[in-house]
Write an enzyme that holds these catalytic residues in place. Sequence first.
Site, PDB file in Angstrom:
ATOM      1  N   TYR A 108       0.843  -1.188   0.000  1.00 56.07           N
ATOM      2  CA  TYR A 108       0.000   0.000   0.000  1.00 56.07           C
ATOM      3  C   TYR A 108       0.883   1.243   0.000  1.00 56.07           C
ATOM      4  O   TYR A 108       0.603   2.212  -0.702  1.00 56.07           O
ATOM      5  CB  TYR A 108      -0.925   0.007   1.224  1.00 56.07           C
ATOM      6  CG  TYR A 108      -1.907  -1.137   1.233  1.00 56.07           C
ATOM      7  CD1 TYR A 108      -3.028  -1.106   0.421  1.00 56.07           C
ATOM      8  CD2 TYR A 108      -1.720  -2.239   2.053  1.00 56.07           C
ATOM      9  CE1 TYR A 108      -3.940  -2.158   0.418  1.00 56.07           C
ATOM     10  CE2 TYR A 108      -2.621  -3.297   2.060  1.00 56.07           C
ATOM     11  CZ  TYR A 108      -3.718  -3.246   1.239  1.00 56.07           C
ATOM     12  OH  TYR A 108      -4.613  -4.285   1.232  1.00 56.07           O
ATOM     13  N   ASN A 131     -12.916  -1.391  -4.352  1.00 59.98           N
ATOM     14  CA  ASN A 131     -12.687  -1.779  -5.736  1.00 59.98           C
ATOM     15  C   ASN A 131     -13.894  -2.594  -6.213  1.00 59.98           C
ATOM     16  O   ASN A 131     -14.167  -3.667  -5.687  1.00 59.98           O
ATOM     17  CB  ASN A 131     -11.399  -2.611  -5.810  1.00 59.98           C
ATOM     18  CG  ASN A 131     -11.125  -3.209  -7.162  1.00 59.98           C
ATOM     19  OD1 ASN A 131     -11.866  -3.023  -8.118  1.00 59.98           O
ATOM     20  ND2 ASN A 131     -10.036  -3.948  -7.248  1.00 59.98           N
ATOM     21  N   CYS A 139      -6.493  -5.994  -6.838  1.00 62.78           N
ATOM     22  CA  CYS A 139      -6.161  -5.496  -5.508  1.00 62.78           C
ATOM     23  C   CYS A 139      -5.599  -6.597  -4.609  1.00 62.78           C
ATOM     24  O   CYS A 139      -4.971  -6.305  -3.595  1.00 62.78           O
ATOM     25  CB  CYS A 139      -7.364  -4.811  -4.867  1.00 62.78           C
ATOM     26  SG  CYS A 139      -8.854  -5.811  -4.811  1.00 62.78           S
ATOM     27  N   HIS A 140      -5.773  -7.855  -4.993  1.00 60.38           N
ATOM     28  CA  HIS A 140      -5.197  -8.953  -4.206  1.00 60.38           C
ATOM     29  C   HIS A 140      -3.670  -8.940  -4.261  1.00 60.38           C
ATOM     30  O   HIS A 140      -3.030  -9.586  -3.441  1.00 60.38           O
ATOM     31  CB  HIS A 140      -5.747 -10.308  -4.678  1.00 60.38           C
ATOM     32  CG  HIS A 140      -5.423 -10.643  -6.097  1.00 60.38           C
ATOM     33  ND1 HIS A 140      -6.186 -10.164  -7.155  1.00 60.38           N
ATOM     34  CD2 HIS A 140      -4.432 -11.387  -6.643  1.00 60.38           C
ATOM     35  CE1 HIS A 140      -5.670 -10.619  -8.287  1.00 60.38           C
ATOM     36  NE2 HIS A 140      -4.609 -11.370  -8.001  1.00 60.38           N
ATOM     37  N   GLU A 167      -1.126 -17.315  -8.754  1.00 63.74           N
ATOM     38  CA  GLU A 167      -0.284 -16.517  -9.639  1.00 63.74           C
ATOM     39  C   GLU A 167       1.198 -16.849  -9.515  1.00 63.74           C
ATOM     40  O   GLU A 167       1.958 -16.611 -10.448  1.00 63.74           O
ATOM     41  CB  GLU A 167      -0.523 -15.023  -9.384  1.00 63.74           C
ATOM     42  CG  GLU A 167      -1.901 -14.579  -9.828  1.00 63.74           C
ATOM     43  CD  GLU A 167      -2.107 -13.085  -9.765  1.00 63.74           C
ATOM     44  OE1 GLU A 167      -1.133 -12.330  -9.539  1.00 63.74           O
ATOM     45  OE2 GLU A 167      -3.264 -12.654  -9.951  1.00 63.74           O
TER      46      GLU A 167
END
Length: 175
Positions: A108, A131, A139-140, A167
């Site tokens: 952040y 979001n 945003c993850h 991912e």
Amino acid sequence: MIRFIAASPDPGRTAEPCYAVMDSPLGELLLVGDDRGLHRVDLAAEARIDPSWRADPAPLADATAQLAAYFDGGLTDFDLAVAVGGTPFQRRVWRRLTEIPYGSTATYGDLARELGLPRGARAVGAANAVNPVPLVLPCHRVLASSGDLAGYGLGGPERKRQLLRLESGQLALAG
């Protein structure tokens, strides 16, 4: 590439929102949008269907297919139009999210500094919390400066952990 479209339709044009529900490894997802773009992605179990929306998966077919490909591990970059509101700052944060590469993370604080607000980590977190199209606007991929997962509006930190593992190639979520 994500294309940001104005949230409100052109004057004189009626864009009737529609919705579709799709299965995902995170649970059923509710997708809301129209022919201009995707408006929302929510966990169906936690969402409320507005009576003005119509059940019609056709305008959401591309978003549904791309999300399915993402969960299968075959898609790393979405190519969709998103028609979202938000304040100018929220939209700046959401645009920046699309620049975090698949399999990578940022904090952040990193995002706040990049947006010219060196003490704005909480403001970035607040923008992430609202979001409207998580997964598509990833945003993850944003963590606390300590490395903690912090919150995640699409089902909490455990789902955020699952997405990061997907991912990184550590987890296959398809199913």
